[in-house]
Design a protein around this motif. Structure first.
Motif, PDB file in Angstrom:
ATOM      1  N   GLU A   1       0.834  -1.204   0.000  1.00 26.20           N
ATOM      2  CA  GLU A   1       0.000   0.000   0.000  1.00 26.20           C
ATOM      3  C   GLU A   1       0.869   1.254   0.000  1.00 26.20           C
ATOM      4  O   GLU A   1       0.597   2.209  -0.737  1.00 26.20           O
ATOM      5  CB  GLU A   1      -0.910  -0.009   1.231  1.00 26.20           C
ATOM      6  CG  GLU A   1      -1.999  -1.080   1.185  1.00 26.20           C
ATOM      7  CD  GLU A   1      -2.782  -1.144   2.476  1.00 26.20           C
ATOM      8  OE1 GLU A   1      -2.405  -0.411   3.433  1.00 26.20           O
ATOM      9  OE2 GLU A   1      -3.755  -1.918   2.547  1.00 26.20           O
ATOM     10  N   PHE A   2       1.923   1.230   0.841  1.00 28.29           N
ATOM     11  CA  PHE A   2       2.824   2.391   0.899  1.00 28.29           C
ATOM     12  C   PHE A   2       3.526   2.593  -0.439  1.00 28.29           C
ATOM     13  O   PHE A   2       3.641   3.717  -0.932  1.00 28.29           O
ATOM     14  CB  PHE A   2       3.849   2.171   2.017  1.00 28.29           C
ATOM     15  CG  PHE A   2       4.868   3.269   2.130  1.00 28.29           C
ATOM     16  CD1 PHE A   2       4.537   4.473   2.733  1.00 28.29           C
ATOM     17  CD2 PHE A   2       6.152   3.105   1.626  1.00 28.29           C
ATOM     18  CE1 PHE A   2       5.468   5.488   2.848  1.00 28.29           C
ATOM     19  CE2 PHE A   2       7.091   4.108   1.724  1.00 28.29           C
ATOM     20  CZ  PHE A   2       6.746   5.312   2.338  1.00 28.29           C
ATOM     21  N   THR A   3       3.976   1.474  -1.058  1.00 29.05           N
ATOM     22  CA  THR A   3       4.659   1.573  -2.353  1.00 29.05           C
ATOM     23  C   THR A   3       3.704   2.081  -3.422  1.00 29.05           C
ATOM     24  O   THR A   3       4.081   2.920  -4.258  1.00 29.05           O
ATOM     25  CB  THR A   3       5.218   0.195  -2.755  1.00 29.05           C
ATOM     26  OG1 THR A   3       6.112  -0.264  -1.732  1.00 29.05           O
ATOM     27  CG2 THR A   3       5.960   0.281  -4.076  1.00 29.05           C
ATOM     28  N   ALA A   4       2.453   1.563  -3.402  1.00 31.49           N
ATOM     29  CA  ALA A   4       1.469   2.010  -4.392  1.00 31.49           C
ATOM     30  C   ALA A   4       1.201   3.501  -4.257  1.00 31.49           C
ATOM     31  O   ALA A   4       1.085   4.226  -5.255  1.00 31.49           O
ATOM     32  CB  ALA A   4       0.173   1.217  -4.241  1.00 31.49           C
ATOM     33  N   ILE A   5       1.147   3.983  -3.021  1.00 34.55           N
ATOM     34  CA  ILE A   5       0.887   5.399  -2.800  1.00 34.55           C
ATOM     35  C   ILE A   5       2.070   6.242  -3.252  1.00 34.55           C
ATOM     36  O   ILE A   5       1.924   7.218  -4.000  1.00 34.55           O
ATOM     37  CB  ILE A   5       0.568   5.662  -1.310  1.00 34.55           C
ATOM     38  CG1 ILE A   5      -0.768   5.006  -0.943  1.00 34.55           C
ATOM     39  CG2 ILE A   5       0.519   7.158  -1.018  1.00 34.55           C
ATOM     40  CD1 ILE A   5      -1.074   5.039   0.544  1.00 34.55           C
ATOM     41  N   THR A   6       3.268   5.844  -2.793  1.00 38.39           N
ATOM     42  CA  THR A   6       4.454   6.653  -3.106  1.00 38.39           C
ATOM     43  C   THR A   6       4.826   6.592  -4.585  1.00 38.39           C
ATOM     44  O   THR A   6       5.297   7.580  -5.145  1.00 38.39           O
ATOM     45  CB  THR A   6       5.651   6.197  -2.257  1.00 38.39           C
ATOM     46  OG1 THR A   6       5.881   4.780  -2.470  1.00 38.39           O
ATOM     47  CG2 THR A   6       5.389   6.437  -0.787  1.00 38.39           C
ATOM     48  N   GLU A   7       4.612   5.420  -5.226  1.00 40.69           N
ATOM     49  CA  GLU A   7       4.975   5.301  -6.633  1.00 40.69           C
ATOM     50  C   GLU A   7       4.027   6.072  -7.533  1.00 40.69           C
ATOM     51  O   GLU A   7       4.370   6.400  -8.666  1.00 40.69           O
ATOM     52  CB  GLU A   7       5.009   3.824  -7.049  1.00 40.69           C
ATOM     53  CG  GLU A   7       6.200   3.059  -6.532  1.00 40.69           C
ATOM     54  CD  GLU A   7       7.505   3.635  -7.013  1.00 40.69           C
ATOM     55  OE1 GLU A   7       7.579   4.059  -8.186  1.00 40.69           O
ATOM     56  OE2 GLU A   7       8.458   3.695  -6.220  1.00 40.69           O
ATOM     57  N   ASN A   8       2.809   6.352  -7.057  1.00 44.27           N
ATOM     58  CA  ASN A   8       1.868   7.130  -7.846  1.00 44.27           C
ATOM     59  C   ASN A   8       1.918   8.619  -7.511  1.00 44.27           C
ATOM     60  O   ASN A   8       1.115   9.396  -8.016  1.00 44.27           O
ATOM     61  CB  ASN A   8       0.438   6.609  -7.619  1.00 44.27           C
ATOM     62  CG  ASN A   8       0.195   5.290  -8.345  1.00 44.27           C
ATOM     63  OD1 ASN A   8      -0.004   5.256  -9.548  1.00 44.27           O
ATOM     64  ND2 ASN A   8       0.238   4.194  -7.606  1.00 44.27           N
ATOM     65  N   MET A   9       2.867   8.973  -6.666  1.00 49.31           N
ATOM     66  CA  MET A   9       3.057  10.383  -6.353  1.00 49.31           C
ATOM     67  C   MET A   9       3.892  11.047  -7.437  1.00 49.31           C
ATOM     68  O   MET A   9       4.856  10.455  -7.935  1.00 49.31           O
ATOM     69  CB  MET A   9       3.767  10.538  -4.994  1.00 49.31           C
ATOM     70  CG  MET A   9       2.952  10.156  -3.791  1.00 49.31           C
ATOM     71  SD  MET A   9       3.958  10.135  -2.260  1.00 49.31           S
ATOM     72  CE  MET A   9       4.641  11.789  -2.271  1.00 49.31           C
ATOM     73  N   SER A  10       3.508  12.243  -7.807  1.00 44.96           N
ATOM     74  CA  SER A  10       4.343  13.010  -8.732  1.00 44.96           C
ATOM     75  C   SER A  10       5.499  13.663  -7.991  1.00 44.96           C
ATOM     76  O   SER A  10       6.499  14.059  -8.596  1.00 44.96           O
ATOM     77  CB  SER A  10       3.506  14.088  -9.439  1.00 44.96           C
ATOM     78  OG  SER A  10       2.913  14.957  -8.492  1.00 44.96           O
TER      79      SER A  10
END
Length: 552
Positions: A222-231
């Motif tokens: 979940e953390f990776t999905a959030i951070t990887e979709n951050m600009s």
């Protein structure tokens, strides 16, 4: 564990062997000491019979000297001794064995002999005349018998010790092998019954660990999905500047590669002074913000310290792409400066001409000329203001007009009709070819785009030149091509012609405001179209306007 079991078994075995050896020695010593006493009793009885029959003559006879023979009177006086001179020997009335013999008829004792300087076993027998006959033997003979009997025992002990070594190693391996073969992830119950509680606890812990790992993996995903979709770029570091976590946006914005080694320093990603200052300030417990400028890119780095239980644990760095914002700010500043300059030029001309007229410094015949100058500059000023208003509307999202179907061919024909007078003055021939092609857009914006392209093609053409407008309906969508045979655009200026107020040659007599192609670029972007340019100095320019596919 194998060594501990081996040592334990061997220690127990050695202890048992040593204890057995001590016990055997003790038993043998007592046994042989009893045998010595029995032998002394028999010898004493035999000699006593001879003494009672023959007296001193029997003792003076050649008796074997393997045992000491002492004859003591009833008062303790030594009458005879076959090892020592009886005259030099003291009274023996106080000897334990002598006293016991006088009282009980026989006695025995074992003590250290001052005369012989060694431990001795004594046996005494009272004779019929009240005297005491005593025989003795050294304890050495007892130990000799013990040692003789101990040799086979010692050999058996050595063999038992060797056997114990082999058995201890074998038993230790056999005990440990099933334990070593236990799989911690799936322990089997067929090992030892005593290990069942331990194995049950291991299985319970395995289930708990699996649940925790699944929960941790889910949270990490979940953390990776959030951070990887951050600009925005995200970097988490510890007190030693080691990277604990990062996202791909951080690497992209910093223009860095992924860390090669785990725990690599964050300073390897960017070595600029501003970035280093941010890291140092955050790890010192202070918030820091820096702007990093590299070529045409601008990055804003914000670093915040992270505390845990009142102690500094690391820092979090956020990297933002502020290139567009900085460019907008720069364009805004340039736009303001350019607008001020462009407005100032016609206003200055109008003001100067008006002052001349006001002061009566113009001949009556020249008034029309000066008035025409004021009119031209006023028109230029109005045109500039109109262009600025158009750009402002496009920046704000376009005019408040409904989208509808626009025929590009008809729009192009209307624009060429509007520019026919200017083309005749420039001796430029304009042609329109192609077919009808419709697009969905705002008619006002479409007209402004086509008008500016065609107006530039006429204005920057040469006498006798041509302007060709072609409208096509392709598989990709409607396309408009505006080609001229004018002065062309140098290669180094082709990337800037769409900028506001940019003019390749400001001294050119056509002298526009420099906003025409900027309106074309922003208008096309608003409609979803693309503008491309191909130009060669001295040969002319070709602008291609490609619209998206339109299905009525």
């Amino acid at each position: 564990m194998t060594k501990r079991i081996f040592r334990s078994i061997l220690t127990v075995t050695l202890t048992v062997l040593v204890a057995s050896l001590v016990l055997i020695v003790g038993v043998l010593h007592g046994y042989f000491q009893d045998r010595v006493l029995e032998e002394l009793a028999r010898s004493t009885a035999y000699i006593a019979r001879g003494v009672e029959e023959n007296g001193m003559a029997y003792l003076n006879d050649d008796l074997p000297k393997s045992s000491r023979i002492t004859w003591v009177a009833s008062d303790g006086t030594v009458l005879y001794d076959n090892w020592e001179d009886e005259a030099s020997m003291g009274n023996h009335a106080d000897r334990e064995e002598v006293q016991e013999a006088l009282m009980l008829g026989r006695g025995s004792a074992s003590r250290y002999s001052d005369t012989l300087s060694q431990k001795t076993v004594y046996y005494a027998l009272r004779l019929s005349d009240g005297s005491v006959l005593r025989t003795s033997d050294t304890n050495y003979s007892v130990w000799m018998m013990v040692l003789q009997a101990l040799q086979p025992v010692a050999l058996m002990m050595v063999l038992a010790f060797c056997l114990a070594l082999w058995l201890a190693g074998r038993v230790a391996r056999q005990l440990v092998e099933p334990i070593n073969a236990i799989d911690p992830s799936a322990p089997s119950e067929d090992v030892y019954e005593e290990l069942s509680p331990l194995l049950t606890k291991i299985r319970s812990q395995n289930r708990q660990i699996q649940r925790q790992l699944l929960d941790l993996q889910q949270r990490r995903e979940e953390f990776t999905a959030i951070t990887e979709n951050m600009s925005e770029g995200l970097l988490v570091i510890d007190q030693e500047t080691r990277i604990l976590s990062y996202n791909s946006a951080a690497l992209r914005l910093l223009g860095a590669k992924a860390p090669v080694e785990e725990g690599e320093s964050v300073l390897t990603l960017d070595r600029e002074a501003g970035f280093r200052r941010c890291v140092e300030e955050a790890l010192a417990g202070r918030r820091c913000e820096e702007l990093l400028e590299r070529d045409d890119d601008c990055r804003r780095v914000m670093a915040n310290p992270v505390e845990q239980e009142g102690k500094l644990a690391g820092a979090v760095l956020i990297v933002l792409d502020v290139t567009e914002k900085e460019q907008r700010d720069r364009l805004r500043r340039e736009f303001t400066a350019n607008v001020s300059h462009e407005l100032k030029t016609p206003l200055t001309s109008i003001l100067g001409t008006a002052e001349i007229l006001e002061n009566g410094m113009v001949k009556p015949g020249d008034v029309a000329h000066f008035a025409g100058n004021i009119h031209r500059e006023a028109q230029r000023l109005i045109g500039l203001v109109n262009d600025i208003i158009k750009l402002s509307r496009l920046d704000e999202g376009g005019p408040a007009a409904q989208w509808e179907s626009v025929d590009l061919y008809g729009q192009a024909r209307s624009i060429l009709d509007q520019l026919s007078t200017a083309a005749e003055k420039k001796q430029v021939t304009m042609t329109l070819s192609g077919t009808s092609a419709c697009v969905r857009g705002v008619p006002q914006i479409v007209e402004e785009i086509l008008y500016n392209l065609c107006d530039n093609a006429v204005a920057y053409n040469r006498p006798g030149g041509t302007v060709s407008v072609t409208v096509e309906d392709t598989a990709e969508g409607a396309r408009v091509t505006v080609a001229d045979s004018g002065i062309g655009i140098p290669p180094e200026a082709q990337n800037r012609v769409f900028e506001r107020f940019y003019r390749v040659d400001k001294s050119h007599p056509s002298g526009g405001t420099g906003l025409g192609l900027s309106i074309v670029k922003h208008g096309a972007a608003y409609l979803g179209a693309q503008v491309t340019l191909h130009s060669e100095p001295g040969k002319g320019s070709t602008f291609v306007l490609q619209f998206p596919k339109y299905v009525p």
